[in-house]
Design a protein around this motif. Sequence first.
Motif, PDB file in Angstrom:
ATOM      1  N   LEU A 163     -76.870  16.932  22.001  1.00 48.92           N
ATOM      2  CA  LEU A 163     -75.652  17.687  21.717  1.00 48.92           C
ATOM      3  C   LEU A 163     -75.604  18.899  22.644  1.00 48.92           C
ATOM      4  N   THR A 164     -74.587  19.714  22.473  1.00 54.72           N
ATOM      5  CA  THR A 164     -74.499  20.996  23.190  1.00 54.72           C
ATOM      6  C   THR A 164     -74.438  22.120  22.166  1.00 54.72           C
ATOM      7  N   PRO A 165     -75.508  22.938  21.993  1.00 54.98           N
ATOM      8  CA  PRO A 165     -76.820  22.807  22.639  1.00 54.98           C
ATOM      9  C   PRO A 165     -77.603  21.639  22.056  1.00 54.98           C
ATOM     10  N   PRO A 166     -78.658  21.187  22.765  1.00 59.82           N
ATOM     11  CA  PRO A 166     -79.439  20.052  22.274  1.00 59.82           C
ATOM     12  C   PRO A 166     -80.178  20.388  20.979  1.00 59.82           C
ATOM     13  N   LYS A 203     -84.159  15.034  33.675  1.00 58.67           N
ATOM     14  CA  LYS A 203     -83.355  16.235  33.873  1.00 58.67           C
ATOM     15  C   LYS A 203     -82.095  15.949  34.697  1.00 58.67           C
ATOM     16  N   GLY A 204     -80.931  16.244  34.091  1.00 59.47           N
ATOM     17  CA  GLY A 204     -79.665  16.171  34.799  1.00 59.47           C
ATOM     18  C   GLY A 204     -79.140  14.792  35.091  1.00 59.47           C
ATOM     19  N   THR A 205     -79.709  13.762  34.454  1.00 56.33           N
ATOM     20  CA  THR A 205     -79.339  12.385  34.812  1.00 56.33           C
ATOM     21  C   THR A 205     -78.158  11.854  34.029  1.00 56.33           C
ATOM     22  N   THR A 206     -78.007  12.277  32.784  1.00 55.79           N
ATOM     23  CA  THR A 206     -76.945  11.724  31.959  1.00 55.79           C
ATOM     24  C   THR A 206     -76.314  12.844  31.134  1.00 55.79           C
ATOM     25  N   THR A 207     -75.487  12.489  30.168  1.00 58.83           N
ATOM     26  CA  THR A 207     -74.718  13.465  29.404  1.00 58.83           C
ATOM     27  C   THR A 207     -75.621  14.491  28.716  1.00 58.83           C
ATOM     28  N   ASN A 208     -75.337  15.773  28.952  1.00 55.89           N
ATOM     29  CA  ASN A 208     -76.041  16.884  28.295  1.00 55.89           C
ATOM     30  C   ASN A 208     -77.562  16.804  28.453  1.00 55.89           C
ATOM     31  N   SER A 209     -78.009  16.489  29.674  1.00 56.11           N
ATOM     32  CA  SER A 209     -79.457  16.363  29.904  1.00 56.11           C
ATOM     33  C   SER A 209     -79.985  17.417  30.874  1.00 56.11           C
ATOM     34  N   ALA A 210     -79.243  18.504  31.067  1.00 60.29           N
ATOM     35  CA  ALA A 210     -79.669  19.528  32.032  1.00 60.29           C
ATOM     36  C   ALA A 210     -81.022  20.134  31.675  1.00 60.29           C
ATOM     37  N   GLY A 211     -81.376  20.147  30.396  1.00 62.32           N
ATOM     38  CA  GLY A 211     -82.652  20.708  29.972  1.00 62.32           C
ATOM     39  C   GLY A 211     -83.753  19.681  29.855  1.00 62.32           C
ATOM     40  N   VAL A 230     -78.141   5.535  19.185  1.00 61.45           N
ATOM     41  CA  VAL A 230     -76.703   5.792  19.076  1.00 61.45           C
ATOM     42  C   VAL A 230     -76.400   7.250  19.419  1.00 61.45           C
ATOM     43  N   HIS A 231     -75.207   7.444  19.942  1.00 62.53           N
ATOM     44  CA  HIS A 231     -74.674   8.789  20.175  1.00 62.53           C
ATOM     45  C   HIS A 231     -73.486   8.974  19.237  1.00 62.53           C
ATOM     46  N   LEU A 232     -73.638   9.887  18.299  1.00 65.73           N
ATOM     47  CA  LEU A 232     -72.576  10.136  17.324  1.00 65.73           C
ATOM     48  C   LEU A 232     -71.855  11.449  17.579  1.00 65.73           C
ATOM     49  N   ARG A 233     -72.323  12.203  18.590  1.00 69.95           N
ATOM     50  CA  ARG A 233     -71.688  13.467  18.973  1.00 69.95           C
ATOM     51  C   ARG A 233     -71.612  14.413  17.770  1.00 69.95           C
ATOM     52  N   ASP A 234     -70.627  15.314  17.800  1.00 70.93           N
ATOM     53  CA  ASP A 234     -70.473  16.302  16.741  1.00 70.93           C
ATOM     54  C   ASP A 234     -69.001  16.661  16.639  1.00 70.93           C
ATOM     55  N   GLY A 235     -68.645  17.386  15.596  1.00 69.01           N
ATOM     56  CA  GLY A 235     -67.271  17.850  15.456  1.00 69.01           C
ATOM     57  C   GLY A 235     -66.282  16.709  15.344  1.00 69.01           C
ATOM     58  N   ALA A 236     -65.155  16.820  16.046  1.00 67.81           N
ATOM     59  CA  ALA A 236     -64.077  15.835  15.946  1.00 67.81           C
ATOM     60  C   ALA A 236     -64.533  14.443  16.371  1.00 67.81           C
ATOM     61  N   MET A 237     -65.370  14.365  17.413  1.00 68.43           N
ATOM     62  CA  MET A 237     -65.821  13.049  17.861  1.00 68.43           C
ATOM     63  C   MET A 237     -66.654  12.362  16.792  1.00 68.43           C
ATOM     64  N   SER A 238     -67.512  13.107  16.101  1.00 70.09           N
ATOM     65  CA  SER A 238     -68.261  12.518  14.987  1.00 70.09           C
ATOM     66  C   SER A 238     -67.329  12.037  13.889  1.00 70.09           C
ATOM     67  N   GLU A 239     -66.323  12.833  13.589  1.00 69.33           N
ATOM     68  CA  GLU A 239     -65.356  12.437  12.562  1.00 69.33           C
ATOM     69  C   GLU A 239     -64.703  11.107  12.923  1.00 69.33           C
ATOM     70  N   ALA A 240     -64.514  10.876  14.221  1.00 65.79           N
ATOM     71  CA  ALA A 240     -63.875   9.644  14.668  1.00 65.79           C
ATOM     72  C   ALA A 240     -64.830   8.459  14.677  1.00 65.79           C
ATOM     73  N   VAL A 241     -66.067   8.648  15.169  1.00 65.64           N
ATOM     74  CA  VAL A 241     -66.917   7.493  15.443  1.00 65.64           C
ATOM     75  C   VAL A 241     -67.881   7.124  14.312  1.00 65.64           C
ATOM     76  N   VAL A 242     -68.287   8.078  13.476  1.00 63.81           N
ATOM     77  CA  VAL A 242     -69.219   7.730  12.398  1.00 63.81           C
ATOM     78  C   VAL A 242     -68.648   6.638  11.482  1.00 63.81           C
TER      79      VAL A 242
END
Length: 352
Positions: free
Chosen positions: A44-47, A101-109, A15-27
């Motif tokens: 996350l950003t940063p991972p 690397k770089g394939t999906t959301t926040n995967s640059a590292g 699951v992706h629960l994100r952080d901040g406001a998005m977490s407040e919405a989806v959790v």
Amino acid sequence: MKPEYTLPAGADFHVHLRDGAMSEAVVPTIRPGGIDTVYVMPNLTPPVTTVAQALAYRDRLRAIDDSINYLMTLFLDESITPEVVREAKAAGIAGIKSYPKGTTTNSAGGVLSFESHAETLRAMEECDLVLNIHGEVPTGTRPDISVMNAESRFLPTLLDLHRQFPRLRIVLEHVTTADAVEAVRACGDTVRGTITAHHLSLVIDQAVGDVFCYCKPVAKSPEDRAALLNALVTSGGKFFLGTDSAPHDISAKKGKGSAAAGVFTQPFACQYILTALEEGIERGDIRDEQVTEEVLSGFLGEWGRDFYRVEQSTKKIVLRKTDEVIPESLKAAGVEVVYYRAGKKTWSLEWL
């Protein structure tokens, strides 16, 4: 299929629960999907690359809903040393996630090659920590790679990792192709695969025409979808639920530039599975008698809990065949996230 099933509470192992406001919405949408245990992605950003970050993230999630069991992970990059692996194991971290690397959301590292991570993987094998793999060759690294074959071209790497580290528990995440199903089946007991709700119902034709069906890895052919459905009902535990529910604000889906990759399925996690099985039966991809309570209980939670050595749930859910309609979107905490299959019918769910 029966019109009603009473099953153990589900466990969603991706699951992706994100952080901040998005977490407040989806959790708060986890329990409506029949789930009481979630395996939380670290992109996350940063991972999330340290144990302290993972535990702090879990605290933030618990502050939103402490009735959920959050299994935490780390993001595999060059900072994940054998020492970090041992610290993670001692702290109860459940696994380490590898992104191409770089394939999906926040995967640059993310990872280009596993060779530089050999000592870390050896430590994971010794500590019995799970390696979760987004199994695609990064597009752009080779001229013969596209989103349609990136998973298939990765499979030799999966098999090689299994040969090098036979005791390392590996999960090939969000399997989308028939050959990936066969590759997981060909591996020993330490290798499993997760299957999402949306890949059980989507094919590429739908995904290219609807930004809310666009995800990574992309949906594939009708034959691949049939292979996933067959894996669900015949694997006996080799595959289990990992929704890869990935919420994005509507502006990231329909705004300027490239649409964000991700399908939002969390609030109807178990319900979508039953709908996909129904539709698979209607198409002739699977047979009605293959959908048993044992299969549903296993795929929706028990098989994954066994593999991750998580205690089985004593809670129960009831799924009923009704005329419940999926809403258009979730609007909360200042964000709007469009539901997968908005406006279509699905099963209803009740906690006992």
